[in-house]
Structure formats: structure tokens, C-alpha cells
Design an enzyme around this catalytic site. Structure first.
Site, PDB file in Angstrom:
ATOM      1  N   LYS A   1      -2.320  -1.542  -3.772  1.00 41.25           N
ATOM      2  CA  LYS A   1      -3.176  -0.356  -3.685  1.00 41.25           C
ATOM      3  C   LYS A   1      -2.336   0.906  -3.779  1.00 41.25           C
ATOM      4  CE  LYS A   1      -6.138   1.916  -0.346  1.00 41.25           C
ATOM      5  NZ  LYS A   1      -6.689   1.869   0.989  1.00 41.25           N
TER       6      LYS A   1
ATOM      7  N   LYS B   1       0.858  -1.188   0.000  1.00 39.82           N
ATOM      8  CA  LYS B   1       0.000   0.000   0.000  1.00 39.82           C
ATOM      9  C   LYS B   1       0.889   1.230   0.000  1.00 39.82           C
ATOM     10  CE  LYS B   1      -3.506   2.408   2.621  1.00 39.82           C
ATOM     11  NZ  LYS B   1      -4.497   2.320   3.689  1.00 39.82           N
TER      12      LYS B   1
HETATM   13  C1  PBG Z   1      -6.415   3.579   5.402  1.00 39.42           C
HETATM   14  C2  PBG Z   1      -7.193   3.503   4.163  1.00 39.42           C
HETATM   15  C3  PBG Z   1      -7.026   4.315   3.048  1.00 39.42           C
HETATM   16  C4  PBG Z   1      -7.960   3.940   2.106  1.00 39.42           C
HETATM   17  C5  PBG Z   1      -8.649   2.891   2.646  1.00 39.42           C
HETATM   18  N1  PBG Z   1      -8.172   2.627   3.918  1.00 39.42           N
HETATM   19  C6  PBG Z   1      -6.021   5.276   2.680  1.00 39.42           C
HETATM   20  C7  PBG Z   1      -5.485   6.286   3.542  1.00 39.42           C
HETATM   21  O1  PBG Z   1      -6.212   7.213   3.981  1.00 39.42           O
HETATM   22  O2  PBG Z   1      -4.294   6.246   3.773  1.00 39.42           O
HETATM   23  C8  PBG Z   1      -8.118   4.617   0.795  1.00 39.42           C
HETATM   24  C9  PBG Z   1      -9.106   4.062  -0.117  1.00 39.42           C
HETATM   25  C10 PBG Z   1      -9.460   4.944  -1.231  1.00 39.42           C
HETATM   26  O3  PBG Z   1      -8.840   5.995  -1.483  1.00 39.42           O
HETATM   27  O4  PBG Z   1     -10.409   4.598  -1.924  1.00 39.42           O
HETATM   28  N2  PBG Z   1      -6.914   2.820   6.385  1.00 39.42           N
END
Ligand code: PBG
Length: 323
Positions: free
Chosen positions: A248, A195
Site C-alpha cells: 500500500k 505500508k
Molecule cells: C491507517 C490507514 C491509512 C489508510 C487506511 N488506514 C493511512 C494513513 O492515514 O496513514 C489510507 C487509505 C487510503 O488512503 O485510502 N490506519
């Protein structure tokens, strides 16, 4: 022999021929819907930067899940917007928390739908970081305890899959052992293994009000420039017991996704994140893109690169086009 011998165009002249030689076929079972659940009753608040996506109270979430299942989409991933936030994100591991109650309701009311619980602290902490902050730093090992508690409460509520998205070191091992000790050895873990610290999460942070109040996430999420490091992260998560892995965001990281799929023998997911959604949706609203074509092309490219599952805010729209 006449020149040229090879005429690749021969196979492109009709829709039937193109269909016959098509290498990648997108279908509703490839898709997972991310959904945002909030307190209250009959709430359906559109997220400004994500048209067609809503903060839903549990009653409306259940309806949304019914429609999702009816379209042949196999699962949803739930994000919670708690009534209150605090320093340790206690709303995240509350046995009666928003996601726990939502999981119970959807599992009770909707057949044939996998309910994935996103496991993270950032929607629940008042500082917006994905763990516990100690002296200005997100403390890795203390955060593991909170994440493990969160995962356990989600498994107890009936979540089919636990999906840690925090990027703390060692979280998969910590969560796996907590689940196992409490009798949830059959609950799989989908690790957000690679991620990245991405600019494409902007709209999500509006939706979940989860932007960090100070600093950024670059001490835990990955540097967008790195691919080799992704391989290391994925290997570590699999070693620690991850059943499925995720890359991601998706479109800016198709090289990472492809490498993940070819180097590791595990089911691989990709998350087409909020900013990827917003780019296509905004361009389409301006008349600058053909939305339907762009949605299907983007999702097909993610599958072609190696995704077995695609988390996308376009899932219902795509399923309708494909059904
Ligand atoms: C962090 C989390 C994020 C997303 C889902 N869970 C990113 C973040 O704020 O760092 C992003 C998903 C999206 O942008 O669709 N728990």
C-alpha cells in the site's frame, strides 16, 4: 525469408485476437470495497475529495454491502468514525464500538460477503497517530496491547479477516497470539505488510478525520524510497503468522508488489488508496481522462503486477463495467 519474421502486430488486429492472447483478466472477485461507517441513522455524507464515496451510518452501510455483494464483489473492508476520540483510541476496542456494531449488522443481514476489519488506532485517537503516544513518541509495545484488544473485539463481532494497518513492530505476532488464546485461531490476518508513508492518503484522512495532529507517520510507515526493506517487513509478517499480505499504496509501488508476489508464496493484496482514486476521479471530472478506461487500466496494471486482491474505491464502478 521476408523481413521481418516476427510481426507482433498480427495478434492485435481484432478484439477477438486481443482477447485470445490477453494475459491478465480483471474480474469482480478480484476486488474489495473500502467503506466508512459512522454513527447515526440514515447518514450518507459524501466525502468531498472522494466523489461517490460516503460516510455511512450502519443502516445505509448494510444497503451498500448488499449492492456490493450483488455485483459479485467478494468483500468489504470497514473503517470506523467513532462518536468520540481519546488518547488511547478506546472507540477502537469498544465491544459496542462503531466497527464492531457494523460488522455484526453486515454479517447478520448480508450473505456472501467477507467483512474485513481494518485494525488501527488512528481513526480513534484524538492525536491521530496509529498507536499510543508516550512522551511525543508512538510507543510500539504499548500500542500492541491496544491493537490486540481491537483485533479481538473485531473477531468477537464476527469479522472474517483482521487487517492491521498500523505498522507497529511485532503486531502480527501479538494479534495472532491474542486471537488464538481466545479461541479465534481460525480468523485469518491480512497484514498491511509494506505500508509506505505516502502523500496519497490525503483524502482518506479527510474522510476519517485521522490526520496526525502533530508530526507525521514516518517513524512507523515506510520510506517511499525503499524496496529491500519491504521484503524484510513482509518476511517478518509472514513469519509472525500473516495469512495474506498487502502492499500500500498500489500504483506508485508496483515494483514492490511484483517483488512481494514473486518472493513469497502467500495471497497478496494491493490497496489503490484514496489519493490514487482522487487523481483519476478529479482528472475525469475535468474531462482530462476517460474515467472508465483509466479505472480498468489502473486496476489491470495492479493485477498484472501481482495482486490477487485489490482494495479500491472504484470496485463497484469496475464491477459494473466488467459484469
Ligand atoms: C491507517 C490507514 C491509512 C489508510 C487506511 N488506514 C493511512 C494513513 O492515514 O496513514 C489510507 C487509505 C487510503 O488512503 O485510502 N490506519
Amino acid at each position: 525469408m521476408a523481413f521481418p519474421a516476427h510481426r507482433p502486430r498480427r495478434l492485435r488486429y481484432s478484439a477477438l485476437l486481443r482477447e485470445a492472447v490477453r494475459e491478465t483478466r480483471l474480474s469482480p472477485p478480484d476486488l474489495i470495497s473500502p467503506l466508512f461507517v459512522c454513527p447515526g441513522e440514515n447518514v450518507r455524507r459524501e466525502i468531498p475529495s472522494m466523489p461517490g464515496n460516503f460516510n455511512l451510518s450502519i443502516d445505509n452501510l448494510v444497503e451498500e454491502c448488499r449492492e456490493t455483494a450483488a455485483l459479485g464483489i467478494p468483500g468489504v473492508i470497514l473503517f470506523g468514525i467513532p462518536p468520540r476520540k481519546d488518547a488511547v483510541g478506546s472507540g477502537g476496542f469498544d465491544e459496542r464500538g462503531i466497527v464492531q456494531e457494523a460488522v455484526r449488522a453486515v454479517k447478520r443481514e448480508v450473505a456472501n460477503l467477507l467483512v474485513i476489519a481494518d485494525t488501527c488506532m488512528c481513526e480513534y485517537t484524538d492525536h491521530g497517530h496509529c498507536g499510543q503516544v508516550v512522551e511525543g513518541d508512538v510507543d510500539n509495545d504499548r500500542s500492541l496491547e491496544l491493537l490486540s484488544k481491537t483485533a479481538l473485539s473485531q473477531a468477537r463481532a464476527g469479522a472474517d479477516i483482521i487487517a492491521p494497518s498500523d505498522m507497529m513492530d511485532g503486531r502480527v505476532a501479538a494479534i495472532r497470539s491474542t486471537l488464538d488464546v481466545h479461541g479465534y485461531e481460525k480468523t485469518p490476518i491480512l497484514a498491511y505488510a509494506a505500508k509506505y508513508a505516502s502523500a496519497f492518503y490525503g483524502p482518506f484522512r479527510d474522510a476519517a478525520d485521522s490526520a496526525p495532529r502533530f508530526g507525521d507517520r514516518r517513524s512507523y510507515q515506510m520510506d517511499p524510497a525503499n524496496q529491500r526493506e519491504a521484503v524484510k517487513e513482509i518476511a517478518a509478517d509472514i513469519e509472525e503468522g500473516a495469512d495474506l499480505i498487502m502492499v500500500k499504496p498500489a500504483m506508485p509501488y508496483l515494483d514492490v508488489l511484483h517483488r512481494a508476489k514473486t518472493e513469497f508464496n502467500v495471497p497478496t493484496a494491493a490497496y489503490q488508496v484514496s489519493g490514487e482514486f482522487a487523481m483519476i476521479a478529479a482528472a475525469a471530472r475535468n474531462g482530462w481522462l476517460d474515467e472508465k478506461a483509466a479505472v480498468l487500466e489502473s486496476l489491470t496494471s495492479i493485477k498484472r503486477a501481482g495482486a490477487d486482491l485489490i482494495l479500491t474505491y472504484f470496485s463497484k464502478q469496475a464491477a459494473r463495467l466488467l459484469n
